[in-house]
Design a protein around this motif. Structure first.
Motif, PDB file in Angstrom:
ATOM      1  N   ASP A  14       8.606   5.788   9.714  1.00 39.76           N
ATOM      2  CA  ASP A  14       9.809   6.503   9.296  1.00 39.76           C
ATOM      3  C   ASP A  14      10.936   5.501   9.015  1.00 39.76           C
ATOM      4  N   LYS A  53      -9.756  -0.724   3.860  1.00 41.05           N
ATOM      5  CA  LYS A  53      -8.471  -1.076   4.479  1.00 41.05           C
ATOM      6  C   LYS A  53      -8.592  -2.384   5.259  1.00 41.05           C
ATOM      7  N   LEU A 103       5.113   7.750  11.931  1.00 38.15           N
ATOM      8  CA  LEU A 103       5.789   8.896  11.326  1.00 38.15           C
ATOM      9  C   LEU A 103       5.916  10.040  12.328  1.00 38.15           C
ATOM     10  N   ALA A 142       6.631   0.042   8.055  1.00 36.93           N
ATOM     11  CA  ALA A 142       5.861   1.279   7.909  1.00 36.93           C
ATOM     12  C   ALA A 142       6.487   2.350   8.784  1.00 36.93           C
ATOM     13  N   SER A 200      -0.784  -0.486   8.469  1.00 35.04           N
ATOM     14  CA  SER A 200      -1.391   0.632   7.752  1.00 35.04           C
ATOM     15  C   SER A 200      -2.152   1.559   8.694  1.00 35.04           C
ATOM     16  N   SER A 241       0.855  -1.184   0.000  1.00 35.38           N
ATOM     17  CA  SER A 241       0.000   0.000   0.000  1.00 35.38           C
ATOM     18  C   SER A 241       0.891   1.233   0.000  1.00 35.38           C
ATOM     19  N   ASP A 242       0.265   2.404   0.071  1.00 32.35           N
ATOM     20  CA  ASP A 242       1.066   3.627   0.101  1.00 32.35           C
ATOM     21  C   ASP A 242       1.648   3.892   1.483  1.00 32.35           C
ATOM     22  N   THR A 243       1.320   3.043   2.454  1.00 29.93           N
ATOM     23  CA  THR A 243       1.839   3.239   3.808  1.00 29.93           C
ATOM     24  C   THR A 243       2.657   2.055   4.313  1.00 29.93           C
ATOM     25  N   VAL A 244       2.449   0.865   3.755  1.00 27.08           N
ATOM     26  CA  VAL A 244       3.123  -0.341   4.227  1.00 27.08           C
ATOM     27  C   VAL A 244       3.908  -0.967   3.080  1.00 27.08           C
ATOM     28  N   HIS A 299       0.730   3.634  10.659  1.00 31.91           N
ATOM     29  CA  HIS A 299       1.769   4.317   9.880  1.00 31.91           C
ATOM     30  C   HIS A 299       1.929   5.785  10.265  1.00 31.91           C
ATOM     31  N   GLN A 300       0.837   6.551  10.294  1.00 30.61           N
ATOM     32  CA  GLN A 300       0.937   7.981  10.578  1.00 30.61           C
ATOM     33  C   GLN A 300       1.427   8.234  11.992  1.00 30.61           C
TER      34      GLN A 300
END
Length: 303
Positions: free
Chosen positions: A46, A230, A73, A44, A66, A24-27, A69-70
Motif C-alpha cells: 500500500d 517469479k 496490501l 510494494a 513480489s 512487475s505489476d506488484t513491485v 505484496h498482497q
C-alpha cells in the motif's frame, strides 16, 4: 541523501550480466545515486500504508517483495527493500571489510528512506537479513519505528555457541578462503534457475519444507509455472554474496552491533524444525535484546 534516477528497461551489472529492470505489476523498482554509487531499491504493498523496511535473506533481493505484496496490501503496509552493496544493480561498497559493508548497507537504507520522505519505518528481516537489520536498529534508532519483526534469524557464529558447529568452523577460517567458495556457489545456483525444468525447481524448493509447509505451499501457489517464473525474475538480480559471507561468519562486537542498545520491540518467529539455525539460537538472541519476544513455530523449518 541520494538523487533519484529513473531505471532503464534493461540494465547491466558491473560484471556484465544483463537483466530485465522493468517493474512487475506488484513491485516498483527504482534507483538513486549516492556520490559515485548506485543504490537500487523496490517498493510494494500500500503506497499510503505504514512503512516497513525489509531485509532479505542471503541470495535474495528487492524483487522478493513480489511474494509479500498482497500480504502488505491486506495489512495496509508499504514495503521498502534496498539491494545491499554488490547486489546488482547496487554498486559495491568502497571497502569490502565486513564492518564497512554493513555500514554502507545501513547508509544506503537511510538514503532511500530520505528519498521517499519516510522519517521512520518498522523493520522486517529474514535469516541473513538479521545482522543488517539489527545493525540499522542499533546505529540509527531515530529512523526505526516501535516494532522489529524477525523470521528464522541468522545467529552470528562468533556470538553464540548455539549456532551450528560448521558455521563456527567457517568463522575460524580466513575470509579470503571461505567467502569466494560459498558466494560463487550461491551465485551459480541463482544463475541456473532460468535453465532448469519447472519440476526440478519445485522439487528443490519443497524438499526443505516440512509436510505442513508443503501443504501450505501448494495452497498458496496453485500455479507452479507462475511461481517458477517469479523465482526466475527475482534471481535475475544477483551478486554480493561473497562479501556478505564475511558478515554472516563474524560477530556483533567486530561489526559494531550493540544488541543490548536496541530499544524497539522485537518479535521473533522461529521454526522448531529449523536445521539451518537451530531453535536454541533464537532463544539466545531473545536474551540479548531488551524488549524481545520469541514465538515458536512447531511445524516450521528454516524456509
Amino acid at each position: 541523501k541520494g538523487e533519484f534516477v529513473s531505471p532503464p528497461f534493461t540494465s547491466f551489472c558491473p560484471h556484465g550480466c544483463m537483466y530485465d529492470e522493468m517493474s512487475s505489476d506488484t513491485v516498483t523498482l527504482a534507483e538513486l545515486r549516492r556520490g559515485s554509487r548506485t543504490v537500487a531499491y523496490g517498493t510494494a504493498g500500500d503506497p499510503l500504508g505504514a512503512p516497513v523496511l525489509f531485509f532479505y535473506p542471503l541470495g535474495g533481493n528487492r524483487r522478493m517483495l513480489s511474494f509479500l505484496h498482497q500480504h502488505a496490501l491486506d495489512a495496509s503496509v508499504r514495503l521498502i527493500c534496498v539491494n545491499r552493496p554488490g547486489k546488482c544493480p547496487t554498486s559495491d561498497a568502497e571497502d569490502s571489510e565486513s564492518e564497512h559493508l554493513i555500514a554502507t548497507a545501513c547508509d544506503d537504507a537511510v538514503a532511500v528512506l530520505d528519498s521517499l520522505a519516510v522519517s521512520q519505518a518498522s523493520l522486517l528481516f529474514m535469516c541473513a537479513g538479521a545482522p543488517f537489520a539489527l545493525a540499522f536498529a542499533s546505529w540509527v534508532p531515530s529512523r526505526c519505528a516501535d516494532t522489529i519483526m524477525g523470521i528464522a534469524s541468522w545467529i552470528l557464529p562468533g556470538d553464540s555457541d548455539e549456532s551450528k558447529l560448521i558455521y563456527r568452523l567457517g568463522a575460524a577460517m580466513p575470509s579470503w578462503m571461505i567467502s569466494p567458495i560459498v558466494g560463487k556457489t550461491l551465485a551459480s545456483m541463482s544463475g541456473s534457475l532460468g535453465s532448469l525444468p519447472v519440476s526440478w525447481i519445485l522439487s528443490g524448493v519443497k524438499s526443505s519444507l516440512t509436510i505442513a509447509e508443503q501443504c501450505l505451499f501448494d495452497r498458496q501457489f496453485a500455479d507452479p509455472a507462475d511461481f517458477v517464473s517469479k523465482m526466475q525474475w527475482i534471481h535475475q538480480e544477483h551478486g554480493g554474496e561473497c562479501k556478505e559471507i564475511s558478515v554472516l561468519l563474524s560477530d556483533s562486537k567486530h561489526i559494531g552491533i550493540g544488541l543490548s542498545s536496541i530499544r524497539s520491540k522485537v518479535v521473533l518467529f522461529h521454526g522448531q524444525q529449523d536445521t539451518t539455525v537451530p531453535f536454541p539460537g533464537a532463544e539466545w538472541l531473545q536474551t540479548q535484546l531488551p524488549s524481545a519476544t520469541l514465538h515458536s513455530v512447531e511445524t516450521g523449518s528454516h524456509e
